[in-house]
Design a protein around this motif. Structure first.
Motif, short mmCIF file in Angstrom:
data_model
loop_
_atom_site.label_atom_id
_atom_site.label_comp_id
_atom_site.label_asym_id
_atom_site.label_seq_id
_atom_site.Cartn_x
_atom_site.Cartn_y
_atom_site.Cartn_z
N ARG A 19 0.97 -1.37 0.19
CA ARG A 19 0.09 -0.14 -0.09
C ARG A 19 0.88 1.29 -0.07
N LEU A 20 1.21 1.52 -1.25
CA LEU A 20 2.12 2.85 -1.25
C LEU A 20 1.55 3.88 -2.11
N ARG A 21 1.82 5.04 -2.30
CA ARG A 21 1.60 6.15 -2.81
C ARG A 21 1.95 6.17 -4.46
N ASP A 22 3.09 5.49 -4.78
CA ASP A 22 3.10 5.20 -6.40
C ASP A 22 2.20 4.22 -6.71
N VAL A 23 1.56 3.13 -5.77
CA VAL A 23 0.77 2.46 -6.34
C VAL A 23 -0.71 3.00 -6.52
N THR A 24 -0.84 3.84 -5.73
CA THR A 24 -2.22 4.76 -5.86
C THR A 24 -2.11 5.61 -7.09
N THR A 25 -0.63 6.29 -7.31
CA THR A 25 -0.84 7.03 -8.34
C THR A 25 -0.93 6.13 -9.79
N MET A 26 -0.33 5.08 -10.00
CA MET A 26 -0.38 4.06 -10.88
C MET A 26 -1.85 3.62 -11.03
N SER A 27 -2.47 3.46 -9.91
CA SER A 27 -4.07 3.25 -10.03
C SER A 27 -4.83 4.12 -10.54
N SER A 28 -4.42 5.57 -10.24
CA SER A 28 -5.33 6.43 -10.83
C SER A 28 -5.17 6.79 -12.42
N LEU A 29 -4.00 6.42 -12.80
CA LEU A 29 -3.76 6.47 -14.13
C LEU A 29 -4.48 5.34 -14.84
N LEU A 30 -4.39 4.34 -14.34
CA LEU A 30 -5.19 3.12 -14.97
C LEU A 30 -6.55 3.33 -15.03
N LYS A 31 -7.08 3.81 -13.97
CA LYS A 31 -8.44 4.17 -13.63
C LYS A 31 -8.94 5.25 -14.85
N SER A 32 -8.01 6.19 -15.02
CA SER A 32 -8.62 7.28 -15.85
C SER A 32 -8.50 6.55 -17.41
N MET A 33 -8.02 5.40 -17.74
CA MET A 33 -8.12 4.72 -18.78
C MET A 33 -9.30 3.87 -18.91
N GLY A 34 -10.01 3.71 -17.85
CA GLY A 34 -11.19 3.16 -18.06
C GLY A 34 -11.20 1.64 -16.97
N MET A 35 -9.75 1.43 -16.68
CA MET A 35 -9.82 0.01 -15.98
C MET A 35 -10.33 0.35 -14.16
N LYS A 36 -11.02 -0.74 -13.88
CA LYS A 36 -11.69 -0.88 -12.42
C LYS A 36 -10.72 -1.50 -11.79
N ILE A 37 -10.50 -0.79 -10.65
CA ILE A 37 -9.29 -1.24 -9.55
C ILE A 37 -9.72 -1.38 -8.11
#
Ligand code: EPZ
Length: 420
Positions: free
Chosen positions: A46-64
């Motif tokens: 549970r890291l900030r970088d993982v949150t950052t990558m998650s928000s990038l992938l969610k902005s592409m339409g991925m559900k996380i």
């Protein structure tokens, strides 16, 4: 921005569970773009970088979904193929979406990362690699704009065995038509973990774990699950913390083979180690011997441990030289360590560290992830109080570091707050 208040002088003793590897997770998450369906990544930190990558992938339409270190990715809704500047400037690893997007969707628009706290971070090897696979790449207004009808296998040799470029090109090549041969590929454990995950998804990759990867493109891949490998840099960081404070700790959830170069240096400095069934046992010496270290590619001494090693050598009983051949300007931690009483002289990409009897507490500023780690380590032994500001840098790559250190006996508190 939070800060840490540390009172030095406590020995670290006890057992600490190491989290999953940040630099594996940041490659595994974008790899999910290569197939449609649901992926489960266990032991995700549970890291900030993982949150950052998650928000990038969610902005592409991925559900996380991220619950109790289990990351669930659903890629069926991916409908955007862009990594905007806002994300990439926060985290260079965002560029890992380039390879999968161009391979699966034939298009990608990814912001150039720009520099980071310690200097330029070029991506020429990433771009040259996908060009060799047949992508048409333009650089427009700070963005990499890439198109490809279908990628075609190619022979790609890296002048520098780049971790990120190896990961990106490998993820592009698995869906290319024909065979790709990558030579001088990076062999960091995180790249091996990515290759193994791609194979579980149906990719055909030979040479995994070596610097020569042969990839037979396939027409499509399927979702898969995996357990993220332990973080070898977090492990090394805790070993140095115990070495500096004169303590004895046991690490659990680690793969000692992934940090043998660090173990060897710690043993040269007088530390004792033993691989147990239950983990990795470590004991600090009464006196730390000065030991030179040169950061090189894996399996050599890692650049991500260079700052921590300088902190350790700052209280050794003599002079040592710490050199970084990967990032020649990754020394932003040195002036901050000097504020704590360290005696360090920078000579190009080497730090001459003259051990001092003791460090003294002060207010210091984090500048980047591993530099911040070295300041925390120094604070654990500095006499009096040390304030480490802007610890969001640390939160990028260390899961609950103050809780883990406190559980080992450190006197460290997180103070939430505004601009310090
Ligand atoms: C990865 O970064 C890690 N990050 C870094 O960890 C780590 O320091 C680095 O590898 C080296 O081990 C992640 O995995 C997310 P590189 P990466 O491409 O892939 C040059 C941390 O603290 N280069 O292997 O960006 C580059 O300038 C972070 O967790 C080019 O010239 O590193 C450097 O000198 C910091 N052109 C060398 O290669 C390129 O296109 C190695 O960089 C790419 C890289």
């Amino acid at each position: 921005m939070d800060k840490f208040i540390i009172h030095g002088g406590r020995k670290l003793n006890g057992t600490v569970a190491i989290s999953g590897a940040k630099n594996a997770t940041l490659a595994l998450m974008p790899a999910a773009l290569l197939a449609s369906g649901t992926f489960k990544l266990g032991n995700t930190p549970r890291l900030r970088d993982v949150t950052t990558m998650s928000s990038l992938l969610k902005s592409m339409g991925m559900k996380i979904d991220f619950t109790n270190n289990l990351l669930t990715l659903d890629t069926r809704g991916v409908n955007k193929h862009e990594a905007p500047y806002e994300h990439v400037k926060k985290m260079r690893a965002s560029i890992y979406v380039l390879g999968p997007l161009i391979a699966r969707y034939g298009r990608a628009k990814v912001s150039l990362p720009g520099g980071c706290a310690w200097g330029p971070r070029p991506v020429n090897l990433h771009i040259d690699g996908i060009k060799k696979l047949g992508a048409n790449v333009e650089l427009e207004h700070g963005y990499i704009v890439a198109h490809a009808e279908k990628l075609t296998g190619a022979r790609i040799h890296f002048d520098i065995s780049s971790v990120g470029a190896t990961g990106n090109v490998m993820m592009a090549a698995v869906l290319a038509r024909g065979t790709t041969l990558i030579t001088n590929a990076a062999i960091e454990p995180e790249i091996t973990a990515l290759a193994e995950f791609l194979v579980k998804m149906g990719a055909k990759i030979d040479g995994i774990g070596t610097n020569r990867l042969e990839i037979e493109g396939v027409s499509d891949l399927h979702p898969s699950d995996c357990e993220t490998i332990p973080d070898r840099i977090e492990a090394g960081t805790f070993l140095v913390a115990a070495a500096m404070t004169g303590g004895s700790i046991t690490l659990t959830n680690v793969n000692p083979n992934h940090f043998s170069a660090v173990t060897a240096k710690l043993e040269d400095a007088g530390c004792k180690t033993e691989i147990l069934d239950s983990g990795f046992w470590f004991q600090a010496p009464t006196e730390l011997k000065p030991v030179d270290a040169t950061a090189v590619i894996y399996p050599g001494f890692p650049t991500d441990m260079q700052a921590q090693w300088i902190a350790l050598m700052s209280i050794a009983t003599g002079t040592s030289i710490v050199t970084d051949t990967i990032y020649t300007d990754r020394f932003k931690h040195v002036p901050e360590l000097e504020r704590l009483g360290a005696d360090i002289e920078l000579k190009k990409n080497a730090a001459v560290v003259r051990g001092v009897k003791s460090l003294t507490g002060a207010k210091v500023m984090s500048t980047d992830l591993r530099a911040s780690a070295s300041l925390i380590l120094a604070g654990l032994v500095a006499e009096g109080e040390t304030e480490v500001l802007r610890v969001y840098h640390l939160d990028r790559g260390y899961e609950a570091i103050e809780k883990k250190l406190k559980a080992l006996g450190a006197d460290i508190e997180r103070v939430a707050g505004e601009e310090f």
